[in-house]
Design a protein around this motif. Structure first.
Motif, PDB file in Angstrom:
ATOM      1  N   ARG A 141       0.833  -1.217   0.000  1.00 57.00           N
ATOM      2  CA  ARG A 141       0.000   0.000   0.000  1.00 57.00           C
ATOM      3  C   ARG A 141       0.869   1.269   0.000  1.00 57.00           C
ATOM      4  NH1 ARG A 141      -4.864  -1.430  -0.360  1.00 57.00           N
ATOM      5  NH2 ARG A 141      -5.575  -3.379   0.530  1.00 57.00           N
ATOM      6  N   PHE A 142       2.073   1.116  -0.502  1.00 56.00           N
ATOM      7  CA  PHE A 142       3.002   2.250  -0.610  1.00 56.00           C
ATOM      8  C   PHE A 142       3.171   2.554  -2.093  1.00 56.00           C
ATOM      9  CE2 PHE A 142       7.285   4.189  -0.597  1.00 56.00           C
ATOM     10  CZ  PHE A 142       7.087   5.159   0.378  1.00 56.00           C
ATOM     11  N   ARG A 143       2.534   3.640  -2.512  1.00 58.70           N
ATOM     12  CA  ARG A 143       2.566   3.951  -3.941  1.00 58.70           C
ATOM     13  C   ARG A 143       3.689   4.931  -4.258  1.00 58.70           C
ATOM     14  NH1 ARG A 143      -3.555   5.187  -5.552  1.00 58.70           N
ATOM     15  NH2 ARG A 143      -3.525   6.381  -3.622  1.00 58.70           N
ATOM     16  N   VAL A 144       4.376   4.647  -5.347  1.00 56.48           N
ATOM     17  CA  VAL A 144       5.508   5.489  -5.766  1.00 56.48           C
ATOM     18  C   VAL A 144       5.317   5.869  -7.235  1.00 56.48           C
ATOM     19  CG1 VAL A 144       8.030   5.648  -5.921  1.00 56.48           C
ATOM     20  CG2 VAL A 144       6.999   4.132  -4.216  1.00 56.48           C
ATOM     21  N   GLY A 145       5.563   7.123  -7.532  1.00 61.85           N
ATOM     22  CA  GLY A 145       5.509   7.585  -8.926  1.00 61.85           C
ATOM     23  C   GLY A 145       6.846   8.183  -9.308  1.00 61.85           C
ATOM     24  N   ALA A 146       7.243   7.957 -10.547  1.00 56.90           N
ATOM     25  CA  ALA A 146       8.515   8.518 -11.029  1.00 56.90           C
ATOM     26  C   ALA A 146       8.287   9.188 -12.377  1.00 56.90           C
ATOM     27  CB  ALA A 146       9.552   7.402 -11.172  1.00 56.90           C
ATOM     28  N   ALA A 147       9.077  10.218 -12.652  1.00 56.84           N
ATOM     29  CA  ALA A 147       9.060  10.857 -13.975  1.00 56.84           C
ATOM     30  C   ALA A 147      10.504  11.144 -14.348  1.00 56.84           C
ATOM     31  CB  ALA A 147       8.239  12.135 -13.955  1.00 56.84           C
ATOM     32  N   LEU A 148      10.900  10.631 -15.493  1.00 59.12           N
ATOM     33  CA  LEU A 148      12.290  10.681 -15.939  1.00 59.12           C
ATOM     34  C   LEU A 148      12.380  11.561 -17.180  1.00 59.12           C
ATOM     35  CD1 LEU A 148      15.165   9.433 -15.767  1.00 59.12           C
ATOM     36  CD2 LEU A 148      14.283   7.503 -17.104  1.00 59.12           C
TER      37      LEU A 148
END
Ligand code: THU
Length: 141
Positions: free
Chosen positions: A31-38
C-alpha cells in the motif's frame, strides 16, 4: 522567463507527472505507492509507478519501470528524475534503483518529494559512493 524560473517550472512539471504516475501504481501488498518521472535529454518524459506481485520479490520499483520504458524506446541520456511518495519524509530511491540510475550517468538531478511538497534534491553521483561500474568489468592484464 529567467533561468531560475525555467528551472523551477521544469522541476514542478516533472513532480506533477510523477505524482500523477503514482496514482497508477499497483501496490495492494505494501500500500506504498511510488511515482517517477524521468526527463530524457531528448526532452521527452517517461513515467513509471511501482508494480507489485503476489510473489513479493517480483515487485518492480517506479524508478526502474521509468528507466526500462525510456531505454527500450531508445533513450540513453537523462537530465532529471522526480520521485513522489506519500511518506512523511520524501523517500529516496532504493539501492537497486540507484545502481540503475548510475548506469546512465552521474550528472542527472534527482528530486524526491512527498505529497506535502517537501523536496530533497541531489545529483545521481551523490547517491551511491564506491559503486560498481562498467570499469570493473575490464579484465586485468
Ligand atoms: N519502491 C519504489 O517503487 N521505489 C523505491 O525507490 C523504493 C520502494 C516500491 C517497491 C514496493 O512496491 C513499495 O515501494 C514498498 O517497498
Amino acid at each position: 522567463m529567467s533561468r531560475g524560473a525555467t528551472r523551477k517550472k521544469r522541476i514542478s512539471d516533472l513532480l506533477r507527472l510523477a505524482k500523477a504516475a503514482r496514482l497508477r501504481a499497483w501496490a495492494p501488498y505494501s500500500r506504498f505507492r511510488v511515482g517517477a518521472a524521468l526527463l530524457a535529454r531528448s526532452g521527452k518524459v517517461y513515467t513509471g509507478a511501482n508494480v507489485e506481485n503476489a510473489s513479493y520479490g517480483l515487485s518492480l520499483c517506479a524508478e526502474r519501470v521509468a528507466f526500462a520504458r525510456a531505454v527500450s524506446e531508445g533513450e540513453r541520456k537523462f537530465s532529471a528524475l522526480a520521485v513522489v511518495t506519500g511518506s512523511r519524509e520524501p523517500a529516496t530511491p532504493c539501492g537497486a534503483c540507484r545502481q540503475t540510475l548510475l548506469e546512465f550517468g552521474t550528472d542527472m538531478r534527482v528530486y524526491c518529494a512527498n505529497l506535502k511538497g517537501d523536496l530533497l534534491e541531489d545529483r545521481a553521483s551523490g547517491l551511491l559512493p564506491r559503486r560498481f561500474g562498467r570499469g570493473h568489468l575490464r579484465k586485468p592484464r
